[in-house]
Design a protein around this motif. Structure first.
Motif, mmCIF file in Angstrom:
data_model
loop_
_atom_site.group_PDB
_atom_site.id
_atom_site.type_symbol
_atom_site.label_atom_id
_atom_site.label_comp_id
_atom_site.label_asym_id
_atom_site.label_seq_id
_atom_site.Cartn_x
_atom_site.Cartn_y
_atom_site.Cartn_z
ATOM 1 N N ARG A 240 2.115 -7.335 6.500
ATOM 2 C CA ARG A 240 1.021 -6.651 5.828
ATOM 3 C C ARG A 240 -0.277 -7.277 6.320
ATOM 4 N N VAL A 272 4.922 -16.136 -3.631
ATOM 5 C CA VAL A 272 4.740 -15.107 -4.649
ATOM 6 C C VAL A 272 5.929 -15.175 -5.594
ATOM 7 N N ASP A 288 1.036 -0.930 -0.575
ATOM 8 C CA ASP A 288 1.813 -1.377 -1.735
ATOM 9 C C ASP A 288 3.232 -1.700 -1.279
ATOM 10 N N LYS A 313 6.927 -4.361 -7.730
ATOM 11 C CA LYS A 313 5.859 -3.797 -6.904
ATOM 12 C C LYS A 313 4.746 -4.828 -6.748
ATOM 13 N N ILE A 314 4.293 -5.006 -5.511
ATOM 14 C CA ILE A 314 3.129 -5.846 -5.222
ATOM 15 C C ILE A 314 2.048 -4.921 -4.669
ATOM 16 N N PRO A 315 1.002 -4.643 -5.442
ATOM 17 C CA PRO A 315 -0.038 -3.719 -4.973
ATOM 18 C C PRO A 315 -0.741 -4.232 -3.716
ATOM 19 N N GLY A 317 -3.207 -5.733 -1.245
ATOM 20 C CA GLY A 317 -4.221 -6.760 -1.421
ATOM 21 C C GLY A 317 -3.916 -7.762 -2.498
ATOM 22 N N SER A 318 -2.791 -7.599 -3.199
ATOM 23 C CA SER A 318 -2.444 -8.483 -4.313
ATOM 24 C C SER A 318 -1.286 -9.395 -3.931
ATOM 25 N N TYR A 319 -1.137 -10.478 -4.692
ATOM 26 C CA TYR A 319 0.005 -11.375 -4.549
ATOM 27 C C TYR A 319 0.744 -11.503 -5.882
ATOM 28 N N GLU A 320 0.532 -10.542 -6.773
ATOM 29 C CA GLU A 320 1.190 -10.538 -8.068
ATOM 30 C C GLU A 320 2.254 -9.446 -8.100
ATOM 31 N N GLU A 322 4.923 -7.040 -10.058
ATOM 32 C CA GLU A 322 5.119 -6.401 -11.364
ATOM 33 C C GLU A 322 6.472 -5.707 -11.384
#
Length: 360
Positions: A240, A272, A288, A313-315, A317-320, A322
């Motif tokens: 990514r 992560v 995503d 799911k990791i959106p 630009g995110s490293y969180e 869900e």
């Protein structure tokens, strides 16, 4: 007398060292087992979470759909029939299916294959000037050799034409997944360091939870390891931007590496957090990422219950991460991959079923 005392001290010191090493190994083994069996899982997330606004149906049963890749125009490709002992022993034989996700009711199409015997694991695709090329991890007949096979999708979209084999017996140990970043250029994940040609070593590595996995990079016929063989069962890999995400099935996190733009070396960047025993990664056009995984491993091993499924799911630009799906195995067993394409959601499993959910 002095010599006897010295020998006694040396003997006691050796006994202490052995005991200390045994205790360290037991602590390491227990720690990894606790993670693998799901006993660190947050109980608040162990609640049924289905795609309630979708109708779901299974299209393949007990033959597996280990990995899925999608083209830019919504054509999905699915690997099936994986044999990867001791984890997966599908009986259906190696097959590749396609599915047009732009249709309201997509149907599976089995693609005819040329080339070597295929025992398919992970796959990825590359699109060049309207043509689609598939790169597929192949364990060969009876796990005979680790290779990556390159195919071209025929114009009729019902046939895969074999083009070439990539093989490197030093670098290709036990390949699980790959991520294509250019023509004949890709990263691969090695679950283990010991190979099928040394079955007792591989069995020891599997049962002891030894962390000897690695990531390798290939550019044409030139392949090299890009990490030390110290990773906890590396599984799915996904680029990514200028980062490579690596799913580590024997850890409760996935690792992110910075990619050197010149030599494609990897530098560890961050982890992560992920509770699930995660498997493959699929990324949509927006960036995503969706990660499938198995859950309830402890209940499966000790109580005979089915392996459950989770999707995270990791959106972009995110490293969180869900959690967006959880099932205890009643609806779907041991999810390895999840794809969300417009009104459809696809779910695959290494040795169980393939399911499509379509928005109502």
């Amino acid at each position: 007398m002095k010599n006897l005392k010295t020998e006694k001290k040396g003997f006691l010191s050796n006994i202490f060292s052995i005991k200390f090493l045994v205790l360290c190994f037991v602590a390491f083994y227990v720690n990894k087992s606790v993670t693998l069996f799901g006993y660190r899982h947050n109980p608040d997330t162990l609640k049924i979470k289905h795609f309630d606004d979708h109708n779901c149906k299974k299209l393949l049963f007990d033959v597996g759909a280990e990995d899925i890749a999608t083209s830019s125009d919504g054509l999905a490709f699915i690997t099936s029939g994986l044999r990867y002992p001791p984890f997966v022993n599908s009986e259906g034989g190696g097959k590749i299916y396609s599915m047009d996700l732009t249709k309201k009711s997509p149907e599976l199409t089995e693609l005819s294959l040329s080339g070597p015997h295929l025992n398919p694991h992970g796959l990825d695709i590359l699109e060049i000037k309207g043509q689609i090329f598939l790169y597929i991890v192949n364990h060969g007949e009876n796990m005979s050799r680790e290779t990556v096979e390159k195919y071209r999708l025929a114009e009729n979209k019902r046939e895969l034409i074999w083009m070439k084999t990539f093989a490197d017996d030093k670098v290709f140990r036990n390949i699980n997944d790959l991520n294509v970043i250019g023509e004949d250029e890709f990263y691969i994940s090695n679950n283990f360091h010991s190979k099928q040609t040394t079955p007792w070593l591989r069995k020891l590595e599997v049962t002891s939870h030894m962390l000897l996995g690695s990531i390798a990079y290939c550019n044409g016929s030139n392949c090299e390891l890009k990490t030390y063989p110290t990773l906890a069962f590396p599984n799915g890999v996904q680029k990514r931007g200028n980062e490579l995400f690596v799913a580590l099935s024997l850890a409760n996190y996935m690792s992110v590496y910075q990619i050197d733009p010149i030599n494609k070396d990897l530098t560890f960047k961050r982890n992560v957090a992920l509770e699930v025993v995660h498997d493959n990664i699929w990324m949509n056009k927006a960036g995503d990422m969706f990660i499938g995984g198995g859950t309830n491993m402890g209940d499966h091993l000790f109580n005979g219950k089915p392996i459950g499924s989770e999707i995270y799911k990791i959106p972009a630009g995110s490293y969180e991460a869900e959690q967006i799906y959880f099932d205890n195995g009643d609806e779907f067993r041991q999810c390895s991959i999840a794809v969300e394409w417009e009104q459809h959601i696809l779910m695959g499993s290494p040795g169980a079923d393939f399911m499509i959910c379509t928005r109502k």
